[in-house]
Write a protein that holds these residues in place. Structure first.
Motif, mmCIF file in Angstrom:
data_model
loop_
_atom_site.group_PDB
_atom_site.id
_atom_site.type_symbol
_atom_site.label_atom_id
_atom_site.label_comp_id
_atom_site.label_asym_id
_atom_site.label_seq_id
_atom_site.Cartn_x
_atom_site.Cartn_y
_atom_site.Cartn_z
ATOM 1 N N ALA A 92 -6.813 -28.149 -24.907
ATOM 2 C CA ALA A 92 -6.437 -29.483 -25.397
ATOM 3 C C ALA A 92 -6.520 -29.536 -26.914
ATOM 4 O O ALA A 92 -5.790 -30.287 -27.556
ATOM 5 C CB ALA A 92 -7.359 -30.535 -24.791
ATOM 6 N N ARG A 93 -7.383 -28.725 -27.493
ATOM 7 C CA ARG A 93 -7.563 -28.746 -28.940
ATOM 8 C C ARG A 93 -6.775 -27.683 -29.677
ATOM 9 O O ARG A 93 -6.323 -27.913 -30.790
ATOM 10 C CB ARG A 93 -9.053 -28.576 -29.273
ATOM 11 C CG ARG A 93 -9.829 -29.839 -28.989
ATOM 12 C CD ARG A 93 -11.277 -29.571 -28.620
ATOM 13 N NE ARG A 93 -11.953 -30.831 -28.368
ATOM 14 C CZ ARG A 93 -11.798 -31.542 -27.270
ATOM 15 N NH1 ARG A 93 -11.033 -31.093 -26.295
ATOM 16 N NH2 ARG A 93 -12.430 -32.693 -27.126
ATOM 17 N N TYR A 94 -6.622 -26.514 -29.071
ATOM 18 C CA TYR A 94 -5.994 -25.401 -29.774
ATOM 19 C C TYR A 94 -4.716 -24.885 -29.135
ATOM 20 O O TYR A 94 -4.060 -24.007 -29.667
ATOM 21 C CB TYR A 94 -6.985 -24.228 -29.911
ATOM 22 C CG TYR A 94 -8.127 -24.545 -30.846
ATOM 23 C CD1 TYR A 94 -9.369 -24.920 -30.346
ATOM 24 C CD2 TYR A 94 -7.952 -24.502 -32.217
ATOM 25 C CE1 TYR A 94 -10.410 -25.229 -31.204
ATOM 26 C CE2 TYR A 94 -8.984 -24.804 -33.079
ATOM 27 C CZ TYR A 94 -10.214 -25.171 -32.571
ATOM 28 O OH TYR A 94 -11.235 -25.479 -33.425
ATOM 29 N N PHE A 97 -2.656 -20.808 -27.047
ATOM 30 C CA PHE A 97 -2.934 -19.636 -27.876
ATOM 31 C C PHE A 97 -4.350 -19.118 -27.665
ATOM 32 O O PHE A 97 -4.613 -17.936 -27.798
ATOM 33 C CB PHE A 97 -2.732 -20.019 -29.349
ATOM 34 C CG PHE A 97 -2.879 -18.891 -30.313
ATOM 35 C CD1 PHE A 97 -4.073 -18.699 -30.997
ATOM 36 C CD2 PHE A 97 -1.840 -18.020 -30.550
ATOM 37 C CE1 PHE A 97 -4.213 -17.661 -31.899
ATOM 38 C CE2 PHE A 97 -1.966 -16.975 -31.442
ATOM 39 C CZ PHE A 97 -3.154 -16.800 -32.122
ATOM 40 N N LYS B 382 3.239 -21.186 -29.029
ATOM 41 C CA LYS B 382 2.541 -19.924 -29.201
ATOM 42 C C LYS B 382 1.582 -19.692 -28.051
ATOM 43 O O LYS B 382 0.799 -20.559 -27.707
ATOM 44 C CB LYS B 382 1.742 -19.971 -30.498
ATOM 45 C CG LYS B 382 2.586 -19.818 -31.733
ATOM 46 C CD LYS B 382 1.876 -18.908 -32.698
ATOM 47 C CE LYS B 382 2.758 -18.306 -33.755
ATOM 48 N NZ LYS B 382 3.518 -19.210 -34.576
ATOM 49 N N VAL C 31 -1.208 -21.319 -35.646
ATOM 50 C CA VAL C 31 -1.420 -21.922 -34.332
ATOM 51 C C VAL C 31 -0.950 -23.367 -34.379
ATOM 52 O O VAL C 31 -1.570 -24.193 -35.045
ATOM 53 C CB VAL C 31 -2.913 -21.870 -33.941
ATOM 54 C CG1 VAL C 31 -3.115 -22.396 -32.533
ATOM 55 C CG2 VAL C 31 -3.444 -20.454 -34.043
ATOM 56 N N PRO C 32 0.128 -23.705 -33.697
ATOM 57 C CA PRO C 32 0.604 -25.090 -33.739
ATOM 58 C C PRO C 32 -0.366 -26.010 -33.008
ATOM 59 O O PRO C 32 -1.071 -25.583 -32.099
ATOM 60 C CB PRO C 32 1.948 -25.030 -33.013
ATOM 61 C CG PRO C 32 1.857 -23.838 -32.142
ATOM 62 C CD PRO C 32 0.907 -22.876 -32.785
ATOM 63 N N PRO C 34 -1.669 -28.782 -30.513
ATOM 64 C CA PRO C 34 -1.275 -29.472 -29.281
ATOM 65 C C PRO C 34 -1.493 -30.984 -29.363
ATOM 66 O O PRO C 34 -1.216 -31.707 -28.411
ATOM 67 C CB PRO C 34 -2.208 -28.859 -28.232
ATOM 68 C CG PRO C 34 -3.403 -28.447 -28.995
ATOM 69 C CD PRO C 34 -2.954 -28.093 -30.373
ATOM 70 N N ILE C 131 -13.495 -29.272 -34.545
ATOM 71 C CA ILE C 131 -13.085 -28.642 -33.289
ATOM 72 C C ILE C 131 -12.228 -29.609 -32.482
ATOM 73 O O ILE C 131 -11.200 -29.239 -31.919
ATOM 74 C CB ILE C 131 -14.308 -28.177 -32.470
ATOM 75 C CG1 ILE C 131 -14.976 -26.990 -33.163
ATOM 76 C CG2 ILE C 131 -13.890 -27.777 -31.055
ATOM 77 C CD1 ILE C 131 -16.211 -26.478 -32.466
ATOM 78 N N ASP C 132 -12.632 -30.879 -32.440
ATOM 79 C CA ASP C 132 -11.844 -31.867 -31.693
ATOM 80 C C ASP C 132 -10.419 -31.943 -32.221
ATOM 81 O O ASP C 132 -9.477 -32.180 -31.476
ATOM 82 C CB ASP C 132 -12.494 -33.251 -31.791
ATOM 83 C CG ASP C 132 -13.639 -33.393 -30.791
ATOM 84 O OD1 ASP C 132 -14.488 -34.289 -30.994
ATOM 85 O OD2 ASP C 132 -13.687 -32.611 -29.827
ATOM 86 N N GLY C 134 -8.882 -29.476 -33.556
ATOM 87 C CA GLY C 134 -8.250 -28.164 -33.513
ATOM 88 C C GLY C 134 -8.152 -27.517 -34.881
ATOM 89 O O GLY C 134 -7.226 -26.760 -35.155
ATOM 90 N N VAL C 135 -9.107 -27.811 -35.741
ATOM 91 C CA VAL C 135 -9.114 -27.207 -37.071
ATOM 92 C C VAL C 135 -9.548 -25.752 -36.932
ATOM 93 O O VAL C 135 -10.557 -25.453 -36.303
ATOM 94 C CB VAL C 135 -10.094 -27.957 -37.999
ATOM 95 C CG1 VAL C 135 -10.286 -27.199 -39.299
ATOM 96 C CG2 VAL C 135 -9.573 -29.356 -38.275
#
Lengths: 164, 666, 176
Positions: A92-94, A97, B382, C31-32, C34, C131-132, C134-135
């Motif tokens: 959900a965060r990344y 990938f 990706k 990394v795109p 989400p 982290i929340d 997505g950094v």
């Protein structure tokens, strides 16, 4: 007879070897060893990708972000989340990938089913080629053949006197 | 001065490579003998100049000439001499020069060992290799020149990457390149055959030894890389399905298919166009690997520093060479003619199945490696494709191929009988199944995958024994020694290589099935038990190294109270770069390794306190690399067969060479 | 046609080369996010300059705003910082800073030295908010709309092109 003895000897050698090997059970718990939680986390982290490294798992990476993410994974596990929950949290965060095992979705169908489709295709190709080439030449003696000619023909077809 | 000489040498080598290619291909096309005769000296000259250039670069490294930019970024005055020499291929530019040098070595090899070949064939083969050399020399001179100077020269170099300061670096890349690059010879033979329109069993017999030797080198190169990663990376892994690893594995899979296919073409005249395609494919995958590793399209721990210009150049070169050969194939392969006829059950059909399985496996590895790129290029996001995917897909594909290894050698050429095969092999099958089912219990833990792996390995061994026995009992000779001597090196090479596969499978199965890991915090004097061994941590002491500071730990390994080994894992901090390396300590054993590496100290600055220590038990892991070496050895033994060494006087090769008449068809 | 099958390897290769060509212009390490089109993860963190006060995502509902992730230890941040200072002066859109895995003192000192474009900065000591969001690298910038939905993520330093061509037009549209 000799071959059977040889095989029996091989098996005995195997048995002997195994007695030299320490009976191991994969990752058995020991006194000062890793806890079940640690083992579970190691396995899970081996399937997750370190986002800032050049292709390393979360388990193996020394990066700061990897440390943070491992801490996060541990706290989620301690809170009772399952492996799938933890993966979903990270995805959900990344995004996808972060998973080394790509999820099975329409855009990865070709990835997951491709090899087996190729195998099926290869098998079909194999069958087709064999059908086309399968004209077995069985040497039968004609009146004109001498014994020598017959044997020559057999040899030429690979059917030696020596087996295989 | 020396770097300039090196650069000049490269330019001269380029001229000679151009001469080699044009004289070779045009000469053969025109039938001009004087041109064709000139190709060998041109090729040898090209090699000499590349060697001079390589020597100049090596000299610059050893002499610490930091005015050369490449030396400045890959070396250091405190670097031990041995690593200064290997540092020559530690970066992109130097490794491309190594590639070119090794291509020259193979080229020169072809010039010497081709006296018995027709002039036009040799000319074409050398001509094609000349095109490849030309491409690489152009690439070197225009985008990857190792001799570029830097002003002002830095006081000292940035040091070779500590990961590469290791004996593995001395031998792994050269062996790997000998393999990769060696497939260019098979490729050149294939193109020569398409150009010349002649593709027959004799062509296969000429190609075969070159291909097998290249394959053997590649096998060794990959095994060395795997072993090196195992002991140097600190966590006991030996294969990661990393894009660069896959880039070397795909040519290997194709090469394995190719050596088997060549066997059929040589013996039966069948699979001709398929063999040609495989030869093109094997080298194309080598070139593709070069592209993937140096262009930056894929992320990898092994990737070289990337530059878009380089990526474009290699892609263009790849498109030209591979595109050109596949166009030639599309145009000419049909005219080469269909090969022999064979039955549904025959050695040919099992080898065809073997080939198809290997190529499907290779295609799957390619698919997995490139899939993230495919999706990204289509703007579909990706993803990552890693070991869980490859493990799930690869083993099921290779398992049937391994099973066929037991059947194929037993099957007759042209027409085999399934009932006959069953009779000969059923006992072997039974033994393998029973042993495979029982052994995991004895070893401590049963799982279907372990049993399956052991079955395949045992099956290969037992069926090979049955095969040998069949040969010996069917032989006309008297006495065991005479019977054994009646078989060719080719046959023993096959047995040895197949045995190597079995040993390899045992290693992989047992390591994956039974390995264990402990990642624990140990105080001074504390012991942890694993797999029947006791590991006692005795602290860490600092010490100096030639170009690093070391923290050396001591771990005593005991079994049943008796001290077996004292392991000294290290953490090294390299002076020039500040990088830290974890050096594992391994107690190597026939039936398994005990592998220890240091983690971090519990308290950041207190090295005398508790430390994190990683202890791995790796049962039978050395069987993996032993198996690989046996495979390579089998290949070398096979190449020693008389029929390759006899100088064939007859140019026409019309009657089958006298050499193979005496040996039974194998 | 019989010759078609001989051309199959060539056809496959041509397609492969086309993909590789496109691949050369892509960055495999990017990394795109989400989070695009999804609600911005909620946070409530202490302000950098006024530690006794908190800033929460709820406070920012109804505004279009930028979240810029920065740190005093981040070298690339210095490259984009002048752009942010300019942007703040132009007063088009409020920029809030997320001081990522940083010591508050070091953060304050850095802003004092390089300029403070932020309407407010909040401190994310342990990186959990990062982290929340997505950094995975610093700096990163998020554009969030009035409903609190993430509309754009800039990976890496802001560039004049990205601002002119992507971010500012989107800001203007969202502010309508």
């Amino acid at each position: 007879m000799i071959a059977r003895a040889a095989i029996a000897a091989l098996l005995l050698a195997c048995a002997a070897a195994t007695s030299a090997v320490d009976p191991v059970s994969p990752n058995g718990e020991t006194a000062a060893g890793m806890s079940a939680l640690d083992l579970r986390l190691k396995r899970l982290e081996a399937e997750l990708r370190c986002l800032v490294c050049q292709n390393q798992t979360l388990a193996d990476s020394n990066a700061d972000l990897a440390d943070d993410l491992r801490r996060e994974v541990r706290s989620l596990a301690l809170a009772g989340k399952s492996d799938d929950d933890i993966k979903a949290y990270l995805v959900a965060r990344y995004g996808d990938f972060v998973l080394y095992k790509p999820p099975v979705k329409p855009i990865t169908w070709m990835l997951w089913f491709g090899p087996f489709a190729l195998l099926a295709g290869g098998g079909a190709l194999w069958w087709v080629v064999l059908r086309r080439r399968a004209r077995s030449i069985t040497p039968t003696a004609t009146k004109a053949d001498t014994a020598g000619e017959l044997r020559a023909r057999k040899l030429l077809n690979g059917e030696d006197d020596v087996a295989a | 001065m020396i770097p300039e000489i090196g650069q000049l040498a490269l330019a001269l080598a380029l001229c000679l490579a151009l001469a080699q290619s044009s004289l070779g291909l045009a000469g053969a096309a025109r039938g001009d003998r004087s041109w064709m005769v000139a190709v060998r000296p041109a090729a040898q000259g090209q090699f000499v100049f590349v060697a001079i250039a390589f020597g100049c670069l090596t000299y610059s490294f050893v002499a610490n000439d930091f005015t050369v930019a490449y030396v400045a970024s890959n070396s250091n005055s405190a670097l031990p001499v041995a690593y200064r020499v290997t540092g020559v291929w530690g970066g992109h530019e130097g490794s491309i020069l190594l590639w070119t040098l090794i291509l020259g070595v193979w080229t020169v090899g072809v010039t010497f060992f081709s006296r018995h070949l027709p002039d036009d064939m040799v000319a074409r083969v050398l001509g094609v290799m000349g095109i490849v050399s030309t491409g690489f020399l152009l690439f070197t001179l225009f985008t990857s020149n190792p001799f570029l100077r830097v002003f002002p020269a830095p006081a000292d170099g940035r040091d070779l990457n500590p990961l590469l300061q290791d004996p593995g670096m001395v031998i792994h890349p050269p062996m790997l390149y000998m393999g990769y690059v060696g497939f260019s010879v098979a490729f050149a033979f294939a193109i020569a055959a398409l150009l010349g329109g002649r593709l027959d069993a004799t062509w296969a017999r000429w190609s075969r030894p070159w291909t097998t030797v290249a394959w053997a080198f590649l096998t060794i190169g990959i095994a060395l890389g795997s072993g090196w990663a195992y002991y140097t990376l600190g966590w006991g892994g030996w294969w990661f399905w990393d894009p660069v690893e896959n880039a070397s594995f795909m040519p290997w899979l194709t090469g394995t298919a190719l050596i088997h296919s060549l066997a059929v073409t040589e013996k039966r005249g069948a699979f001709k166009s398929w063999t040609v395609l495989l030869a093109i494919l094997a080298f194309s995958l080598s070139l593709l690997g070069t592209f993937l590793v140096r262009s930056g399209v894929l992320t990898s721990v092994h990737a070289f520093a990337t530059d878009p210009a380089r990526g474009v150049f290699i892609l263009a070169f790849l498109a030209l060479v591979v595109g050109g050969s596949l166009t030639l194939f599309a145009w000419r392969a049909g005219k080469v003619g269909l090969g022999g006829i064979f039955g549904v059950v025959s050695r040919e059909s099992t080898l065809l199945a073997n080939n198809i399985l290997l190529i499907v496996a290779m295609a799957s590895v390619l698919l997995g490696t490139l899939y993230p790129l495919f999706l990204d290029a289509l703007n579909l996001g990706k993803i990552s494709v890693g070991p869980p995917y490859f493990d799930a897909v690869f083993y099921p594909l290779l398992a049937p191929a391994v099973f066929l290894m037991g059947v194929g050698p037993m099957a007759r050429w042209n027409k085999a009988s399934l009932p006959d095969l069953w009779t000969r092999l059923k006992w072997a099958l039974g033994v393998a199944v029973v042993a495979a089912v029982i052994l995991p219990f004895v070893l401590g833990h049963w799982s279907p995958l372990i049993a399956a792996g052991l079955f395949l390995a045992l099956w290969v061994v037992v069926s090979s024994v049955v095969n040998l026995r069949t040969r010996l009992t069917g032989s006309h000779r008297h006495g065991l020694v005479a019977k054994l001597a009646a078989n060719s090196p080719s046959y023993y090479g096959m047995l040895l290589a197949h045995l190597g596969v079995a040993v390899f499978i045992v290693g992989v199965t047992l390591v994956k099935g039974y390995e264990s890991e402990q990642d624990v915090r140990l105080d001074l004097g504390q012991t942890v038990d694993a797999g029947g061994y006791a590991f006692k941590f005795l602290g860490v002491v600092p010490g100096p190294g030639p170009n690093y500071r070391a923290l050396t730990g001591t771990v005593e390994v005991r079994k049943d109270g008796r001290l077996i080994e004292t392991l000294k894992p290290e953490k090294r901090i390299y002076n020039a770069s500040g990088q830290t390396m974890t050096i594992a300590a391994i107690d190597i054993g026939l039936f398994g390794d005990r592998y220890v590496s240091l983690g971090e100290p519990l308290a950041a600055d207190d090295i005398d306190g508790a430390w994190g220590v990683r202890i791995y038990l790796k049962p039978f892991i050395d069987w993996i690399w032993t198996g690989a070496f046996l495979m390579a050895l089998g290949g070398i033994v096979a190449v020693c067969d008389r029929r390759y060494r006899l100088a064939i006087q007859r140019r026409t090769g019309a009657i089958g060479p006298a050499a193979s008449a005496g040996a039974p068809a194998d | 046609m019989k010759s078609l099958r001989w051309s199959l390897p060539l056809a496959i290769f041509v397609i492969l080369v086309a993909f590789l060509w496109v691949g050369l212009s892509r960055d495999p390490r990017e990394v795109p996010s989400p989070l695009l089109g999804k609600p911005a993860p909620a946070f409530a963190l202490a302000k950098l300059h006024v530690p006794s006060e908190t800033l929460a995502t709820a406070d920012l509902k109804g505004t279009v705003w930028l979240l810029n992730v920065w740190a005093s230890w981040c070298v690339s941040c210095r490259v984009e910082h002048p752009l942010l200072v300019e942007l703040a002066k132009a007063n088009i859109v409020p920029v809030y800073g997320l001081d990522y895995k940083d010591e508050p003192d070091a953060g304050r000192a850095w802003l004092a030295q390089h300029g403070d474009p932020y309407t407010a900065s909040i401190v994310d000591r342990d990186g959990r908010v990062g982290i929340d969001y997505g950094v995975y690298g610093v700096p990163e910038t998020f554009l969030i709309d009035k409903a609190g939905v993430v509309r754009y993520k800039q990976i890496g330093p802001l560039t004049p092109e990205a601002l002119k061509q992507k971010i500012l037009p989107l800001v203007r549209e969202l502010q309508k």
